[in-house]
Enzyme design. Sequence first.
Site, mmCIF file in Angstrom:
data_model
loop_
_atom_site.group_PDB
_atom_site.id
_atom_site.type_symbol
_atom_site.label_atom_id
_atom_site.label_comp_id
_atom_site.label_asym_id
_atom_site.label_seq_id
_atom_site.Cartn_x
_atom_site.Cartn_y
_atom_site.Cartn_z
ATOM 1 N N TYR A 123 22.593 37.250 28.398
ATOM 2 C CA TYR A 123 22.996 35.868 28.653
ATOM 3 C C TYR A 123 22.896 35.496 30.125
ATOM 4 C CZ TYR A 123 25.009 36.023 23.954
ATOM 5 O OH TYR A 123 25.185 36.151 22.608
ATOM 6 N N ASP A 185 29.297 45.542 19.950
ATOM 7 C CA ASP A 185 28.299 46.612 19.824
ATOM 8 C C ASP A 185 28.364 47.602 20.972
ATOM 9 O OD1 ASP A 185 26.294 45.709 17.486
ATOM 10 O OD2 ASP A 185 26.981 43.955 18.581
ATOM 11 N N HIS A 437 15.945 41.722 27.548
ATOM 12 C CA HIS A 437 16.169 40.937 26.339
ATOM 13 C C HIS A 437 16.897 39.635 26.634
ATOM 14 C CE1 HIS A 437 20.008 42.948 26.856
ATOM 15 N NE2 HIS A 437 20.557 42.126 25.988
#
Length: 581
Positions: A123, A185, A437
């Site tokens: 993010y 996670d 990512h």
Amino acid sequence: MSDRDTFTQPSFFGSTSTPLKARPLVLPPNVTREDFGTFLREIIDLVGNGNVEIITSEDQIDDRSYMNPAHTHDPHHVMEQDYFLASAVVAPRNVADVQAIVRLANTLSFPLWPISIGRNSGYGGAAPRVSGSIVLNMGKNMNKILEVNVEGAYCLVEPGVTFQDMHDYLVANNLRDKLWIDVPDLGGGSILGNTTERGVGYTPYGDHWMMHSGLEVVLPNGELLRTGMGALPDPKRPDTMGMKPEDQPWNKAAQLFPYGFGPYVDGIFSQSNLGIVTKMGMWLMPNPGGYQSYMITLPKEDDLKQAVDVIRPLRLGMALQNVPTIRHILLDAAVMGSKAHYSSKSEPLSDEDLDAIAEKLNLGRWNFYGALYGPKPIRDVLWDTIKGAFSTIPGVKFYFPEDTPEDSVLRIRDKTMQGIPTYDELKWIDWLPNGAHLFFSPIAKVAGEDAMAQYAVTKRRCQEVGLDFIGTFTVGMREMLGTLGADHIVCIVFNKKDPLQKKKAHWLIKTLIDDCAANGWGEYRTHLAVMDQIMGTYNWNNGAFLKFNELIKNAVDPNGIIAPGKSGVWPRQYSKVTHKL
């Protein structure tokens, strides 16, 4: 160094100025290097040299790692590495420091970007939306577990307390048999930071924001606020007289009942730029008295539709007690190895490739992970119900952890779904060389038709741009997070040292935002680079939602110092055109 690189002008903040030799790589809008130097001298005098790093050299812009995060920029940079760059990183020692820094920042309208740990992976990490902002590293020094209450099943924490820290505390104090902490996670994130960003985990307590109770917030004017029942003082006792507000005991119900009296304001401090949260109460999960994780493999791509329709009544009826996930084969495969481990292709893998990988790993094209909680008789009834419902899908298989290899994803999820932090999910980022990512998180209803439609849109766009689809769906009570990756979000994996792949990843997320908005699917959380675009999709009634947020921002933070641009909300001092990406 020239004369202009030494800041010697008299301080207008009240202390005697000492020359500060520093030339930051970037400054925020409308702040001169002279004013920056004076401002930083005041902060150094306040918190000490060891708690201030001024970014003066490109050598300081190091991507580092999840366990040793960068605080200067986004380590998963989809744009230029230094596009979102701090001018300095400052670590307040306590609440009083935060208040003093905020008051100083108001004098110059200097933007501050508060973070907890800096692991907001996918993010933007710790990077500020406005380059040149000072990143406030709240977690370095303010990292105490202030209370764990067994009877009330809650904790009170500072920004630097991670999920791992809380789990370790419970184990060290022999409380694990009584209380669990719900974990996402990855276990290294801040409990406070993840919760205020409305992150989730995978036990029955998976909606973290729902499980918080009571915030302590430094407002943009430096004033300290406690929300909910925390606004009611603890009955005064002799030992509290003369104490600073931040040190005073909380009302005994503050972590038990979140709403208090009057308007419920906690929400305006989540994903917001209206204050800096310094303490938070969080509910802990009582040990359920029994636990069993499981995996159900779905052999065909189209099984997703029927599976989601099977899941919906089970989740609404609470037969599915936790936050379950349906993971695409490549997400699990990426945890087990890089793309090169399975194929020499550079283009997206074909259906035949995916079937071969699924067969090799003894998995399905989709894999459902869930857990049962409670005494064995209760678990047995729930398992019979769940197994019977899924058995209507041809070819499904059922597994417990002991039925799978030691390094299987189910063994990892077995820990996660009982509140034990892990870090194994980091491995999927290495699907490609120099892996990075982006997360993309559209919300849809829990319906097979919607799941297939969302999957079709995202898969098609991934193939169009030449990237593999890697996805999971995380199922809430009535909503579904469609995600291309882990962490209950859409993950776009790319090689951050390949400029073309970075452009592809950026194009992909921007295109998916528009595609999903056209289908009524809005994102619930996002990367810095697309905050404005996503806020722009929430435009019902001529953008009334954003207008209201801007109204609050300008009223509460008239100098625009707290995280300008966060979630697409800008103070009046900033031009949206200038900062448009």
